[in-house]
Motif scaffolding. Structure first.
Motif, PDB file in Angstrom:
ATOM      1  N   UNK A  13      28.888  70.861  58.108  1.00  0.00           N
ATOM      2  CA  UNK A  13      27.899  71.432  58.689  1.00  0.00           C
ATOM      3  C   UNK A  13      28.082  73.104  58.123  1.00  0.00           C
ATOM      4  N   UNK A  14      29.167  73.869  58.258  1.00  0.00           N
ATOM      5  CA  UNK A  14      29.713  74.968  57.721  1.00  0.00           C
ATOM      6  C   UNK A  14      29.263  75.387  56.452  1.00  0.00           C
ATOM      7  N   UNK A  18      26.266  78.071  56.051  1.00  0.00           N
ATOM      8  CA  UNK A  18      27.117  78.941  56.345  1.00  0.00           C
ATOM      9  C   UNK A  18      26.520  80.248  57.180  1.00  0.00           C
ATOM     10  N   UNK A  19      25.197  80.437  56.821  1.00  0.00           N
ATOM     11  CA  UNK A  19      24.874  81.830  57.748  1.00  0.00           C
ATOM     12  C   UNK A  19      24.703  81.341  59.375  1.00  0.00           C
ATOM     13  N   UNK A  20      24.665  80.143  59.533  1.00  0.00           N
ATOM     14  CA  UNK A  20      24.417  79.736  60.982  1.00  0.00           C
ATOM     15  C   UNK A  20      25.874  79.480  61.683  1.00  0.00           C
ATOM     16  N   UNK A  21      26.743  78.840  60.702  1.00  0.00           N
ATOM     17  CA  UNK A  21      27.807  78.164  61.241  1.00  0.00           C
ATOM     18  C   UNK A  21      28.922  78.441  60.560  1.00  0.00           C
ATOM     19  N   UNK A  22      29.930  78.934  61.345  1.00  0.00           N
ATOM     20  CA  UNK A  22      31.263  79.717  60.651  1.00  0.00           C
ATOM     21  C   UNK A  22      32.132  78.408  61.070  1.00  0.00           C
ATOM     22  N   UNK A  23      33.164  78.169  59.990  1.00  0.00           N
ATOM     23  CA  UNK A  23      34.237  77.085  60.459  1.00  0.00           C
ATOM     24  C   UNK A  23      35.589  77.797  60.808  1.00  0.00           C
ATOM     25  N   UNK A  25      39.804  77.676  61.395  1.00  0.00           N
ATOM     26  CA  UNK A  25      40.678  77.265  60.214  1.00  0.00           C
ATOM     27  C   UNK A  25      40.994  75.706  60.155  1.00  0.00           C
ATOM     28  N   UNK A  26      40.606  74.825  61.284  1.00  0.00           N
ATOM     29  CA  UNK A  26      40.682  73.625  61.275  1.00  0.00           C
ATOM     30  C   UNK A  26      39.631  72.868  60.710  1.00  0.00           C
ATOM     31  N   UNK A  27      38.351  73.642  60.431  1.00  0.00           N
ATOM     32  CA  UNK A  27      37.056  72.863  60.245  1.00  0.00           C
ATOM     33  C   UNK A  27      36.153  72.721  61.300  1.00  0.00           C
ATOM     34  N   UNK A  28      36.586  73.149  62.343  1.00  0.00           N
ATOM     35  CA  UNK A  28      35.741  72.911  63.452  1.00  0.00           C
ATOM     36  C   UNK A  28      34.647  74.077  63.524  1.00  0.00           C
ATOM     37  N   UNK A  29      33.241  73.782  63.932  1.00  0.00           N
ATOM     38  CA  UNK A  29      32.226  74.948  63.995  1.00  0.00           C
ATOM     39  C   UNK A  29      32.253  75.753  65.022  1.00  0.00           C
ATOM     40  N   UNK A  30      32.054  77.065  64.668  1.00  0.00           N
ATOM     41  CA  UNK A  30      31.642  78.167  65.674  1.00  0.00           C
ATOM     42  C   UNK A  30      30.268  78.459  65.304  1.00  0.00           C
ATOM     43  N   UNK A  42      15.201  74.085  57.675  1.00  0.00           N
ATOM     44  CA  UNK A  42      15.113  73.046  57.057  1.00  0.00           C
ATOM     45  C   UNK A  42      17.005  72.720  56.843  1.00  0.00           C
ATOM     46  N   UNK A  43      17.652  73.935  56.585  1.00  0.00           N
ATOM     47  CA  UNK A  43      19.041  73.697  56.628  1.00  0.00           C
ATOM     48  C   UNK A  43      19.775  73.034  57.788  1.00  0.00           C
TER      49      UNK A  43
END
Length: 72
Positions: A13-14, A18-23, A25-30, A42-43
């Motif tokens: 997802x990140x 990338x403009x909406x979801x930051x990851x 360090x473990x790959x989980x979304x913020x 769309x994205x």
């Protein structure tokens, strides 16, 4: 956009939005609790559809707001 506790930290997802979801360090979304702009819908939809863990989704904004709402 919301991330449920089903997330397995794949991180796709990140990379898709990338403009909406930051990851983290473990790959989980913020994900910020903010509207998804029309140009990013769309994205955002693609990220929700491609989520392997089915942990992402979009919800409609309240009446009068023209963008989808994101929430974590």
């Amino acid at each position: 956009m919301r991330a449920a506790s089903r997330c397995a930290g794949h991180g796709l997802c990140g990379h898709l939005v990338p403009g909406l979801i930051r990851l983290d360090p473990y790959g989980f979304p913020m994900i910020a609790d903010a509207p998804v702009r029309t140009g990013s819908l769309h994205d955002a939809r693609q990220a929700a559809e491609m989520c392997r863990a089915l942990a992402l989704g979009l919800s409609r904004a309240p009446a009068g707001d023209r963008s989808a709402r994101s929430s974590a």
